[in-house]
Motif scaffolding. Structure first.
Motif: not given
Length: 186
Positions: A46-66
């Protein structure tokens, strides 16, 4: 990942700064959302905060190549973790992408590390590290659809130069050669 400090990159306590702008943040969010729909969200997303362009560090798993999240270079604080059964399967998946900027190999087996690093279709490979270690004399750049040319080192100058080769033969033999060439004689 929840403990990573986001904020002004000039502050000592900051580990991660903002994205370049809100357009890039929106692009990252779109790809993360695709990854969440196609795989599993382990952290962030998710986006972090309401000011600026901050994105939470994100870990995704088992995402297919498609998935769009897998197929595109995200250029944000996102990592996709997929499993594989053997080295051949890992290489097939890694090399099946149309991008190849940076890859990582994690192993205690140095022979495997070198073998896999050579087989990866990537401009740079880190062994037991995920961040390119920069040295001014080492070129950095991608393969396939990643990057244009090389940055850093003397190879980086190629982007700003046009090469030309000039052959010169001078002296008496050169005059005879030039006269024969103009006259069409061998």
């Amino acid at each position: 990942m929840a403990k990573v400090s986001l904020g002004d990159p000039l502050e000592k306590h900051t580990f991660q700064g903002p994205q370049v702008d809100r357009t890039q943040l929106a692009h990252i969010q779109k790809l993360v959302d695709a990854g969440k729909a196609d795989g599993t969200l382990l952290s962030g997303g998710h986006r972090h905060g309401t000011k600026g362009a901050y994105m939470e560090p994100t870990i995704l798993m088992n995402v297919p190549m498609s998935s769009d999240a897998y197929k595109e270079e995200i250029f944000g604080p996102v990592v996709i973790v997929n499993t594989f059964k053997n080295e051949a399967e890992a290489l097939e998946e890694a090399n099946g992408m149309e991008f190849g900027l940076f890859s990582s190999v994690y192993t205690k087996d140095l022979e495997r590390a070198v073998r896999v690093a050579k087989a990866l279709e990537s401009g740079a490979v880190g062994v037991n590290c995920s961040v390119p270690l920069r040295a001014l004399d080492m070129p950095i750049g991608g393969w396939k659809q990643s990057g244009i040319g090389r940055e850093l080192s003397l190879h980086g100058l190629d982007l700003y130069t046009e090469l030309k080769t000039i052959f010169i033969k001078y002296g008496k033999d050169a005059t005879a050669l030039a006269n024969n060439w103009h006259s069409g004689e061998p």
